[in-house]
Design a protein around this motif. Structure first.
Motif, PDB file in Angstrom:
ATOM      1  N   VAL A  43       0.847  -1.205   0.000  1.00 12.74           N
ATOM      2  CA  VAL A  43       0.000   0.000   0.000  1.00 12.74           C
ATOM      3  C   VAL A  43       0.876   1.245   0.000  1.00 12.74           C
ATOM      4  N   LEU A  44       1.934   1.226   0.789  1.00  9.23           N
ATOM      5  CA  LEU A  44       2.856   2.358   0.833  1.00  9.23           C
ATOM      6  C   LEU A  44       3.508   2.585  -0.529  1.00  9.23           C
ATOM      7  N   GLU A  45       3.953   1.519  -1.154  1.00 14.12           N
ATOM      8  CA  GLU A  45       4.587   1.634  -2.467  1.00 14.12           C
ATOM      9  C   GLU A  45       3.610   2.178  -3.503  1.00 14.12           C
ATOM     10  N   GLN A  46       2.374   1.711  -3.468  1.00 15.43           N
ATOM     11  CA  GLN A  46       1.369   2.208  -4.412  1.00 15.43           C
ATOM     12  C   GLN A  46       1.078   3.689  -4.165  1.00 15.43           C
ATOM     13  N   SER A  47       1.018   4.068  -2.888  1.00 12.91           N
ATOM     14  CA  SER A  47       0.763   5.475  -2.568  1.00 12.91           C
ATOM     15  C   SER A  47       1.902   6.357  -3.048  1.00 12.91           C
ATOM     16  N   PHE A  48       3.140   5.915  -2.828  1.00 17.63           N
ATOM     17  CA  PHE A  48       4.284   6.679  -3.313  1.00 17.63           C
ATOM     18  C   PHE A  48       4.282   6.765  -4.833  1.00 17.63           C
ATOM     19  N   SER A  49       3.966   5.678  -5.495  1.00 19.66           N
ATOM     20  CA  SER A  49       3.941   5.678  -6.961  1.00 19.66           C
ATOM     21  C   SER A  49       2.885   6.641  -7.485  1.00 19.66           C
ATOM     22  N   LYS A  50       1.711   6.591  -6.902  1.00 18.10           N
ATOM     23  CA  LYS A  50       0.622   7.463  -7.347  1.00 18.10           C
ATOM     24  C   LYS A  50       0.971   8.927  -7.097  1.00 18.10           C
ATOM     25  N   ALA A  51       1.495   9.220  -5.906  1.00 17.03           N
ATOM     26  CA  ALA A  51       1.849  10.601  -5.579  1.00 17.03           C
ATOM     27  C   ALA A  51       2.980  11.096  -6.479  1.00 17.03           C
ATOM     28  N   SER A  52       3.954  10.245  -6.754  1.00 21.99           N
ATOM     29  CA  SER A  52       5.057  10.632  -7.641  1.00 21.99           C
ATOM     30  C   SER A  52       4.550  10.907  -9.045  1.00 21.99           C
ATOM     31  N   TYR A  53       3.659  10.062  -9.525  1.00 22.34           N
ATOM     32  CA  TYR A  53       3.082  10.256 -10.854  1.00 22.34           C
ATOM     33  C   TYR A  53       2.320  11.580 -10.921  1.00 22.34           C
ATOM     34  N   GLU A  54       1.519  11.861  -9.903  1.00 16.91           N
ATOM     35  CA  GLU A  54       0.758  13.115  -9.874  1.00 16.91           C
ATOM     36  C   GLU A  54       1.694  14.318  -9.795  1.00 16.91           C
ATOM     37  N   LEU A  55       2.742  14.193  -9.007  1.00 16.04           N
ATOM     38  CA  LEU A  55       3.712  15.276  -8.875  1.00 16.04           C
ATOM     39  C   LEU A  55       4.416  15.540 -10.202  1.00 16.04           C
ATOM     40  N   MET A  56       4.795  14.486 -10.910  1.00 14.63           N
ATOM     41  CA  MET A  56       5.447  14.660 -12.207  1.00 14.63           C
ATOM     42  C   MET A  56       4.491  15.275 -13.232  1.00 14.63           C
ATOM     43  N   ASN A  57       3.244  14.851 -13.224  1.00 11.88           N
ATOM     44  CA  ASN A  57       2.259  15.445 -14.137  1.00 11.88           C
ATOM     45  C   ASN A  57       2.059  16.920 -13.840  1.00 11.88           C
ATOM     46  N   THR A  58       1.971  17.252 -12.573  1.00 13.24           N
ATOM     47  CA  THR A  58       1.799  18.653 -12.188  1.00 13.24           C
ATOM     48  C   THR A  58       3.013  19.471 -12.618  1.00 13.24           C
ATOM     49  N   ALA A  59       4.192  18.938 -12.387  1.00 18.01           N
ATOM     50  CA  ALA A  59       5.415  19.643 -12.786  1.00 18.01           C
ATOM     51  C   ALA A  59       5.468  19.839 -14.298  1.00 18.01           C
ATOM     52  N   LYS A  60       5.090  18.798 -15.043  1.00 26.30           N
ATOM     53  CA  LYS A  60       5.087  18.890 -16.509  1.00 26.30           C
ATOM     54  C   LYS A  60       4.103  19.957 -16.975  1.00 26.30           C
ATOM     55  N   ASN A  61       2.908  19.955 -16.403  1.00 30.72           N
ATOM     56  CA  ASN A  61       1.904  20.949 -16.786  1.00 30.72           C
ATOM     57  C   ASN A  61       2.359  22.359 -16.446  1.00 30.72           C
ATOM     58  N   GLU A  62       2.952  22.547 -15.272  1.00 29.73           N
ATOM     59  CA  GLU A  62       3.437  23.860 -14.876  1.00 29.73           C
ATOM     60  C   GLU A  62       4.542  24.330 -15.818  1.00 29.73           C
ATOM     61  N   LEU A  63       5.438  23.418 -16.197  1.00 24.09           N
ATOM     62  CA  LEU A  63       6.517  23.764 -17.111  1.00 24.09           C
ATOM     63  C   LEU A  63       5.964  24.164 -18.477  1.00 24.09           C
ATOM     64  N   MET A  64       5.008  23.391 -18.982  1.00 23.70           N
ATOM     65  CA  MET A  64       4.413  23.705 -20.288  1.00 23.70           C
ATOM     66  C   MET A  64       3.712  25.071 -20.264  1.00 23.70           C
ATOM     67  N   LEU A  65       2.975  25.339 -19.194  1.00 20.03           N
ATOM     68  CA  LEU A  65       2.302  26.635 -19.084  1.00 20.03           C
ATOM     69  C   LEU A  65       3.310  27.776 -19.010  1.00 20.03           C
ATOM     70  N   SER A  66       4.382  27.557 -18.286  1.00 15.73           N
ATOM     71  CA  SER A  66       5.423  28.581 -18.178  1.00 15.73           C
ATOM     72  C   SER A  66       6.067  28.848 -19.535  1.00 15.73           C
ATOM     73  N   LEU A  67       6.386  27.787 -20.258  1.00 12.07           N
ATOM     74  CA  LEU A  67       6.990  27.947 -21.584  1.00 12.07           C
ATOM     75  C   LEU A  67       6.031  28.643 -22.551  1.00 12.07           C
ATOM     76  N   GLN A  68       4.766  28.269 -22.519  1.00 13.74           N
ATOM     77  CA  GLN A  68       3.780  28.901 -23.396  1.00 13.74           C
ATOM     78  C   GLN A  68       3.656  30.388 -23.079  1.00 13.74           C
ATOM     79  N   THR A  69       3.681  30.728 -21.799  1.00 22.67           N
ATOM     80  CA  THR A  69       3.589  32.130 -21.402  1.00 22.67           C
ATOM     81  C   THR A  69       4.811  32.902 -21.880  1.00 22.67           C
ATOM     82  N   GLN A  70       5.986  32.329 -21.714  1.00 21.17           N
ATOM     83  CA  GLN A  70       7.209  32.999 -22.160  1.00 21.17           C
ATOM     84  C   GLN A  70       7.225  33.194 -23.667  1.00 21.17           C
ATOM     85  N   ILE A  71       6.783  32.189 -24.407  1.00 26.06           N
ATOM     86  CA  ILE A  71       6.734  32.302 -25.874  1.00 26.06           C
ATOM     87  C   ILE A  71       5.737  33.393 -26.282  1.00 26.06           C
TER      88      ILE A  71
END
Length: 103
Positions: A43-71
């Motif tokens: 359960v701990l491993e699944q929770s870490f995996s899910k949270a890591s996946y969500e964190l990476m998706n959030t980071a990717k989305n934030e990066l894309m929005l930042s790049l789009q704004t700069q462009i």
């Protein structure tokens, strides 16, 4: 915003880790069977995996929005500069034409 989301997810991960740690320590202390502790770690491993996946998706989305704004800002600046140059050239042309017609 990314920092807030990251802190929120990390605090949630820390809470989950604490709960699972307490559960596993208490299960070891009570001589619980091995399958219970393995399930807790799963359960701990699944929770870490899910949270890591969500964190990476959030980071990717934030990066894309930042790049789009700069462009978009760069394109706006280039368009504004081009318009300013065109207006300056037009004004210069009119001044030259006016000066020639005054002679």
């Amino acid at each position: 915003m990314f920092t807030f989301n990251a802190k929120n997810r990390l605090s949630r991960l820390a809470g989950i880790a604490t709960v699972v740690s307490v559960m596993s320590v208490s299960s070891f202390a009570a001589n619980a069977n091995e399958s219970l502790s393995q399930e807790a770690f799963k359960v701990l491993e699944q929770s870490f995996s899910k949270a890591s996946y969500e964190l990476m998706n959030t980071a990717k989305n934030e990066l894309m929005l930042s790049l789009q704004t700069q462009i978009a800002e760069q394109v706006f600046d280039i368009n504004t500069l081009a318009e300013d140059e065109a207006m300056a050239n037009h004004a210069k042309t009119q001044n030259t034409t006016t000066a020639k017609s005054d002679k």
